[in-house]
Design a protein around this motif. Structure first.
Motif, mmCIF file in Angstrom:
data_model
loop_
_atom_site.group_PDB
_atom_site.id
_atom_site.type_symbol
_atom_site.label_atom_id
_atom_site.label_comp_id
_atom_site.label_asym_id
_atom_site.label_seq_id
_atom_site.Cartn_x
_atom_site.Cartn_y
_atom_site.Cartn_z
ATOM 1 N N ASP A 118 0.828 -1.210 0.000
ATOM 2 C CA ASP A 118 0.000 0.000 0.000
ATOM 3 C C ASP A 118 0.862 1.261 0.000
ATOM 4 O O ASP A 118 0.534 2.248 -0.671
ATOM 5 N N HIS A 121 2.261 1.706 -3.476
ATOM 6 C CA HIS A 121 1.194 2.133 -4.382
ATOM 7 C C HIS A 121 0.895 3.621 -4.205
ATOM 8 O O HIS A 121 0.698 4.357 -5.189
ATOM 9 N N THR A 161 3.680 -7.906 -8.459
ATOM 10 C CA THR A 161 3.009 -6.852 -7.693
ATOM 11 C C THR A 161 3.211 -5.485 -8.332
ATOM 12 O O THR A 161 2.260 -4.704 -8.486
ATOM 13 N N GLU A 164 1.284 -5.250 -11.665
ATOM 14 C CA GLU A 164 -0.156 -5.085 -11.462
ATOM 15 C C GLU A 164 -0.498 -3.660 -11.044
ATOM 16 O O GLU A 164 -1.471 -3.068 -11.536
ATOM 17 N N MET A 165 0.296 -3.095 -10.134
ATOM 18 C CA MET A 165 0.045 -1.714 -9.713
ATOM 19 C C MET A 165 0.231 -0.752 -10.879
ATOM 20 O O MET A 165 -0.567 0.173 -11.075
ATOM 21 N N GLY A 167 -0.106 -1.411 -14.010
ATOM 22 C CA GLY A 167 -1.203 -1.589 -14.955
ATOM 23 C C GLY A 167 -2.434 -0.796 -14.559
ATOM 24 O O GLY A 167 -3.098 -0.184 -15.411
ATOM 25 N N ARG A 168 -2.735 -0.802 -13.265
ATOM 26 C CA ARG A 168 -3.891 -0.030 -12.796
ATOM 27 C C ARG A 168 -3.668 1.467 -12.974
ATOM 28 O O ARG A 168 -4.636 2.225 -13.134
ATOM 29 N N LEU A 169 -2.408 1.878 -12.950
ATOM 30 C CA LEU A 169 -2.086 3.297 -13.111
ATOM 31 C C LEU A 169 -1.762 3.649 -14.561
ATOM 32 O O LEU A 169 -1.376 4.783 -14.845
ATOM 33 N N ARG A 170 -1.896 2.663 -15.451
ATOM 34 C CA ARG A 170 -1.617 2.853 -16.877
ATOM 35 C C ARG A 170 -0.198 3.386 -17.084
ATOM 36 O O ARG A 170 0.037 4.343 -17.814
#
Length: 231
Positions: A118, A121, A161, A164-165, A167-170
């Motif tokens: 977290d 991120h 990890t 994936e993070m 990817g969510r933030l492009r």
């Protein structure tokens, strides 16, 4: 192409963000590469570290003070000792025996604290927002752990990890691990400083190769264009 190295020894992602926050507007980069290593999941508390180590004379090196007298003599002894393979082997053996819960090895085996994830991120979100503010591209380079070059870690969550993070933030991710493994398969050479663990000159070149191969696929032109808002 102009490359500006803002890396500082022992900095973690929180200090790296602060550096870019302060210097980014003046530098106006076309591309920001964040080199992320496994231990960056552990955020560095600079003030706590200072309180812990300020009584040690050799810490003056990191504070910009000029060492002299006993400080310099003790530092010289330490550097001579570091050139001894036997001393370094004994040090590493003792560390391996006493540090049974080594964070990096545990993470490669799949144990990553959610609080650490977290925290990282949160700072990646800040980096992406700052990159937008600076109108620049932002890419994460996931520096592989040396142990990954020679063996697989099926439960590893490190690269996954971060990917994936991102990817969510492009956000783009560069994973140089395949370059390291390709070189090891061909030359059977482990590009690590003996009794140290950091990458040697060959390892640094492999890391640069992994980055350049990725950039060449994204920007085949001689110069990397700056990202424009809405692009």
């Amino acid at each position: 192409m102009r490359v500006i190295n803002l890396g500082v020894r022992a900095y973690s992602i929180n200090q790296e963000y602060a550096v870019l926050r302060r210097l980014g507007p003046a530098l106006a980069p076309d591309l920001v590469l964040l080199f992320f290593y496994l231990n960056d999941f552990e955020l560095v508390d600079v003030h706590r570290r200072w309180e812990r180590f300020k009584h040690l004379d050799w810490y003056t090196f990191d504070l910009g003070a000029k060492p002299a007298g006993d400080v310099m003599r003790w530092w010289t002894i330490r550097q001579i000792a570091r050139t001894s393979a036997l001393i370094n082997w004994a040090h590493d053996a003792w560390f391996a025996w006493t540090a049974r819960d080594d964070f990096e090895e545990a993470a490669l085996r799949g144990h990553l604290d959610q609080r650490m994830i977290d925290d990282v991120h949160e700072y990646l979100v800040r980096f992406v927002a700052l990159a937008d503010e600076l109108n620049t591209r932002f890419t994460i380079v996931v520096v592989p752990h040396a142990a990954q070059i020679r063996r697989e870690f099926p439960q590893n969550r490190y690269q996954r990890t971060i990917t994936e993070m991102a990817g969510r933030l492009r956000t783009s991710v560069i994973d140089p691990l395949p370059v390291f493994r390709r070189d090891y398969a061909e030359h059977k050479r482990w590009p690590v400083i003996p009794f140290d663990g950091h990458y040697d000159a060959a390892g640094q070149r492999l890391l640069a190769t992994g980055v350049l191969e990725h950039l060449a696929t994204e920007w085949p032109e001689p110069r990397c264009p700056a990202r424009r808002r809405g692009a």
